[in-house]
Design an enzyme around this catalytic site. Structure first.
Site, PDB file in Angstrom:
ATOM      1  CG  HIS A 184      11.087  56.899  64.925  1.00  0.00           C
ATOM      2  ND1 HIS A 184      11.519  58.020  65.612  1.00  0.00           N
ATOM      3  CD2 HIS A 184      10.675  56.012  65.876  1.00  0.00           C
ATOM      4  CE1 HIS A 184      11.361  57.818  66.913  1.00  0.00           C
ATOM      5  NE2 HIS A 184      10.862  56.613  67.099  1.00  0.00           N
ATOM      6  CB  CYS A 230      14.503  59.274  66.979  1.00  0.00           C
ATOM      7  SG  CYS A 230      14.538  59.636  65.199  1.00  0.00           S
ATOM      8  CG  ASN A 245       9.724  54.926  70.156  1.00  0.00           C
ATOM      9  OD1 ASN A 245      10.559  55.670  69.651  1.00  0.00           O
ATOM     10  ND2 ASN A 245       8.467  54.923  69.764  1.00  0.00           N
TER      11      ASN A 245
END
Length: 371
Positions: A289, A151, A326
């Protein structure tokens, strides 16, 4: 019967105290209009899940039931408009979800740099809304990191290419794989931090294109090929911004998308809407994240309709929110995006706001953030 109807009926049983009973996990109780196994079967079909033996199936079934109950609790506790329920991660424990899709817990110390807030930020008005997705060819399509814990690399790559497109008016799609293969710590798909990605770009004097150096994830050993391909984008530096949300919004609207690192705990069950969590339900200190912050807005007042997990309607107050991109594919959340409440550091969104510095050598018309 549709999946929504199945879930609705199951949750009626769940709320009545029967949802996790043995009678739903076995056939001893005789026929019922709906069994947990039937809901789970639909989940398996939808997300292409299979389990290698009966014991593992039973374990995943139990986890699935627990997660639906957890989603119901989140639905009741959330102060925003978020809806929680079945997702691609509903057969994973919270620990498995974190291990598979998060990064390492970010350290308290970051690279030696000064937080930057432009002197003209204070006192200047911030637009009511900003959504860089609406600007032509600025935000790339949503990627899927799969089982690669990258990520941090995807967020940094998205940041760099968006700024390059804004500053240079040139469409580029930079290589995430180069960041994984050439990252200074050699962690690859085992996690990292966005500043590692920026340092890698500086060390390699730029990034190759995604076309030349395509994403492979964890399907091959990591071998740095940075010198093999032409660079299509580069940066002068990178900056950690102030953790003031007004200043972040101003910087975002004026300069372009930035990376942030959040606590992803609630995203396991997230479907849509604005998450307004409490520190107890989403600890802002424990971020794990990295995503791309692409805009902000404000929901109108009104009545929130009932959801699959809660049929009751509740008053929806005017809620300012962040829009975040995302890296779990376009079928997750709001077409790959999600929204967090703006104004109280929800899930630690202001802890590590980073951005690359991409300067254009030629003065060109500024691309402004669309409302």
């Amino acid at each position: 019967m549709t999946l929504t109807a199945h879930l609705s009926y199951f949750l009626v049983l769940l709320l009545a105290g029967q949802g996790l009973s043995d009678s739903l996990l076995t056939k001893d109780a005789g026929p019922r209009p709906l069994e947990l196994k039937e809901v789970f079967k639909l989940f398996q079909i939808r997300f292409n899940r299979s389990y290698w033996n009966p014991a593992e199936y039973t374990r995943r079934l139990s986890i699935f039931a627990h997660n639906l109950a957890q989603a119901q609790r989140l639905q009741q506790e959330d102060l925003g408009t978020a809806e929680f329920g079945e997702t691609p991660f509903s057969d994973l424990t919270e620990e498995e979800f974190g291990q598979l899709y998060g990064q390492e817990r970010s350290p308290e110390r970051t690279p030696n740099m000064t937080k930057k807030v432009e002197s003209n930020t204070w006192g200047e008005s911030v637009p009511r809304t900003c959504d860089w997705r609406k600007a032509k060819n600025i935000i790339s399509s949503v990627k899927n990191q799969g089982s690669c814990k990258c990520c941090w690399a995807m967020a940094a790559a998205d940041n760099i290419q968006a700024l390059w497109r804004i500053k240079h008016q040139q469409f580029v799609d930079v290589s995430v794989q180069e960041l994984l293969d050439c990252e200074r710590c050699g962690n690859g798909c085992n996690g990292g931090f966005v500043w590692d990605a920026y340092l890698t770009v500086l060390n390699n004097s730029g990034l190759a294109s995604e076309k030349d150096y395509p994403f492979q994830g964890d399907r091959k050993p990591h071998r740095c090929l940075a010198k093999k391909y032409k660079k299509v984008a580069w940066i002068q530096d990178f900056t950690m911004l102030s953790n003031n949300e007004q200043a972040i919004a101003h910087y975002l609207a004026v300069h372009g998308p930035i990376t942030v690192t959040i606590n992803m705990k609630l995203l396991q069950h997230y479907q849509k809407g604005v998450i307004k969590a409490t520190p107890s339900s989403c600890d802002p200190r424990q971020v794990d994240h990295s995503v791309l912050l692409v805009g902000f807005g404000k929901e109108k007042e009104g009545m929130q309709t009932g959801t699959v997990l809660s049929h009751s309607r509740k008053r929806r107050h005017s809620s300012p929110y962040w829009i975040l991109k995302n890296s779990w594919g376009a079928h997750w959340g709001e077409k790959g995006y999600f929204r967090l409440y703006r104004g109280n550091n929800t899930c630690g969104v202001t802890k590590y706001p980073f951005t690359a510095q991409v300067d254009s050598p030629v003065k060109k018309a500024r691309t402004s953030c669309p409302p």
